[in-house]
Scaffold this motif. Structure first.
Motif, PDB file in Angstrom:
ATOM      1  N   UNK A   1      34.152  61.495  75.814  1.00  0.00           N
ATOM      2  CA  UNK A   1      35.215  60.593  75.537  1.00  0.00           C
ATOM      3  C   UNK A   1      36.399  60.763  76.120  1.00  0.00           C
ATOM      4  N   UNK A   2      36.716  61.816  76.687  1.00  0.00           N
ATOM      5  CA  UNK A   2      38.083  61.950  77.202  1.00  0.00           C
ATOM      6  C   UNK A   2      37.932  61.376  78.866  1.00  0.00           C
TER       7      UNK A   2
ATOM      8  N   UNK B   1      29.478  64.911  73.488  1.00  0.00           N
ATOM      9  CA  UNK B   1      30.386  63.698  73.020  1.00  0.00           C
ATOM     10  C   UNK B   1      31.592  63.797  73.452  1.00  0.00           C
ATOM     11  N   UNK B   2      32.493  64.911  73.024  1.00  0.00           N
ATOM     12  CA  UNK B   2      33.670  64.970  73.212  1.00  0.00           C
ATOM     13  C   UNK B   2      34.204  65.051  74.729  1.00  0.00           C
TER      14      UNK B   2
END
Lengths: 291, 339
Positions: B104-105, B100-101
């Motif tokens: 996200x970027x 997910x992280x």
């Protein structure tokens, strides 16, 4: 970018946003600072006749003085409530979803909000502490209470008791207590999508919590059931720590050296637990409505 | 964020993996979005039913469906707000559950309601958003300036967002979503609340974005007008993908024209039309709907055959609404009538 620097950058920016918003919304100062002051003045003066003053060390603690630490607690609590109202608004109006889909660590959301709310609370508490001095209309006791008696010593009402040190002692307690109450508000407000729901929590839970914190009446002069409720209330120890730091240990929970240390430790534990609970709730990805 | 050269040589460990390691570089040919058997349930209600979908890099892909059709659920899953209850979804080659992280970027997300703080100025909103994406300093200022100019917002930079019109707010929000140079932009109902002028304007910006490089846009909508403007469409109904293709190709599935006949007893008329002319006439919303080529020549025949029973006749080129009806057997509902 490393995790630490992205955490720092995101936390700082979310904190800064809280501050900018606070200074742009003057009505928040009215809500969270003026209301408790009015409350303090009305109850303090109103009860001054019927309040059974505790005579200690040749001095009588009146209702104004008794209510003073509780009023600080109320300012912190109200500020926490206000800043967490905005958490709900952020969710409703969309700002929060943008933060949630960004790579900013969830921890930054908690820290930015809690530190932002706590900064405002500390600022307001300090304003309140300086108020009696600024108004110059209160008694010797009020001067002493505010920690400004080192300035007051310049006046004919000079009192030998420490002032500056009181202030230094008070500051860390204010910080920890503010962080704890703001984080508690955060935990309660997270997941709510209407301010009406938080109003219910405020009236049904937070205000009773404040009333039962020893802010309004002492713990040892109430029926047993209530006493246990008050002793189980974490806010009791924050209020007590403030009261001890303000050298009102005559009406504190415990006397002696532990009088300050014990409630301070419990207040630290409360703050840590609330911050932890807030972090936990934000890292859980929702399966139902918007996280 | 990170690139492959900074990735540790050791295999990623659970827990630390999300934070410290760089994901494997995505092959250029990997779809921007790929789902396999993607399922999501809210309790008993199935919002996404085993969805298989691939969005190619560089296209404007529209998710068309009525409210309650599952597109918002899909949007939340793809934007990493919600973990799906079954199946897999990969965004830019990364798993939405595990990475997910990292996702996200690399994606920009523009919600139906702008993710802006209305009490802050335009420039403050953009600066703070940049910080959340790890951008700062001169680099951030330069990007903000670029976007303000591209979206013709430069003269409004120090206005409070609440003072801006809905269309301008949407543009600021789009700029916010593009600050970090995302490879994929997810937009939920981007034209909601915009007047026709602002809608046209927004679509011009979106097409310019796609033309500029390899950016992929995924747009959810319940408006046919928006759907027409996409390169490809996925049509969602009751959590299922019922149609997929370019708008023109989808409309081409319908044989020629669409004739809608108003009558007092639609079921009876439908059966009689079928007996007489064949084909698959259907009753939709109390009217008989016929799809066939050469509609203009067919109508006189129809009127002659059933003149006494027909009250109104409408001839049209198939629209996406017809495509939806053709695929699902029911009308496209703009209200969430199922809820």
């Amino acid at each position: 970018m490393s995790m630490e620097s992205s955490l720092r950058l995101a936390t700082t920016t979310l904190w800064k946003r809280e501050m900018v918003r606070f200074f742009r919304q003057r009505n928040r100062i009215t809500g969270s600072l003026m209301n408790p002051i009015v409350f303090w003045l009305l109850f303090g003066w109103g009860l001054s006749g019927s309040f059974q003053g505790a005579a200690v060390a040749g001095r009588t603690i009146g209702s104004m003085e008794y209510l003073f630490p509780g009023t600080i607690a109320m300012i912190i609590l109200f500020t926490s409530i206000f800043s967490n109202f905005s958490l709900i608004e952020d969710r409703k109006e969309g700002f929060l979803q943008g933060v949630l889909v960004s790579p900013a660590p969830r921890l930054a959301i908690v820290l930015g909000k809690v530190l932002g709310g706590a900064s405002v609370a500390i600022l307001e508490a300090l304003l309140f502490l300086s108020l009696p001095f600024a108004l110059g209309l209160l008694t010797e006791g009020a001067f002493r209470l505010t920690g400004w008696e080192f300035l007051h010593s310049l006046t004919p009402l000079a009192d030998a008791r420490v002032g500056f040190w009181t202030f230094l002692l008070l500051l860390p307690i204010l910080v920890v207590f503010s962080v704890g109450l703001t984080a508690m508000g955060f935990r309660l407000a997270w997941g709510m999508d209407s301010t009406a729901g938080f109003h219910a929590v405020m009236m049904g839970f937070l205000l009773p919590m404040w009333l039962l914190s020893g802010a309004f009446f002492p713990v040892d002069k109430v029926p047993a059931v209530m006493r246990w409720l008050m002793r189980a209330n974490p806010m009791t120890y924050g209020v007590d720590a403030l009261r001890q730091a303000l050298q009102l240990h005559e009406v504190g929970l415990v006397t002696g050296l532990f009088g300050l240390i014990l409630p301070s430790i419990l207040t630290v534990i409360f703050a840590v637990a609330m911050v932890w609970a807030s972090i936990r709730v934000t890292t859980k990805r929702s399966e139902g409505s918007l996280a | 964020m990170t690139d492959a050269s900074t990735a540790p040589a050791t295999p990623p460990q659970a827990g630390a993996a999300q934070v410290a390691t760089a994901p494997a570089p995505t092959p250029a040919t990997a779809p921007a979005v790929e789902t396999a058997g993607l399922t999501h349930r809210y309790g008993e209600r199935v919002a996404l039913a085993a969805l298989d979908l691939a969005v190619q890099c560089g296209e404007i892909f529209g998710l068309l469906g009525p409210n309650g059709g599952g597109k918002t659920t899909l949007f939340r899953v793809l934007s990493t707000l919600m973990a799906p209850t079954g199946g897999t979804a990969r965004v830019l080659g990364l798993d939405v559950g595990k990475d997910a992280r990292a996702i996200r970027s690399r994606i920009g997300v523009v919600f139906q309601t702008p993710s802006l703080d209305k009490k802050l100025k335009v420039i403050e909103n953009l600066r703070y958003a940049g910080h959340l994406y790890g951008l700062a300093g001169a680099d951030l200022d330069r990007r903000i300036q670029e976007l303000l100019e591209r979206f013709r917002l430069a003269d409004r930079a120090s206005d409070l967002v609440e003072k801006l019109s809905g269309g301008l707010q949407r543009r600021v929000d789009l700029a916010r979503g593009l600050l970090h140079g995302p490879e994929l932009v997810l937009m939920d109902e981007p034209t909601t609340g915009l007047d026709p002028g602002a809608r046209i304007d927004l679509w011009e910006h979106l097409r310019a974005l796609r033309a500029g490089g390899k950016m992929t846009l995924l747009v959810t909508t319940h408006l046919m007008e928006d759907a027409e403007k996409c390169d490809r469409l996925g049509i969602l109904d009751q959590g299922k993908l019922v149609g997929l293709g370019a708008p023109e190709a989808l409309k081409g599935q319908i044989g020629g024209d669409v004739i809608t006949v108003g009558t007092a007893a639609p079921e009876q008329l439908r059966d009689r039309i079928r007996e007489r002319f064949g084909g698959e006439p259907a009753v939709v919303d109390g009217k008989v709907r016929i799809e066939r080529p050469g509609g203009a020549r067919f109508i006189p025949e129809l009127l002659e055959a059933f003149s006494g029973e027909i009250s109104t006749v409408m001839l049209g080129k198939p629209t996406l609404e017809d495509v939806f009806t053709h695929l699902t057997g029911h009308r496209f509902r703009t209200e969430d009538e199922a809820a």
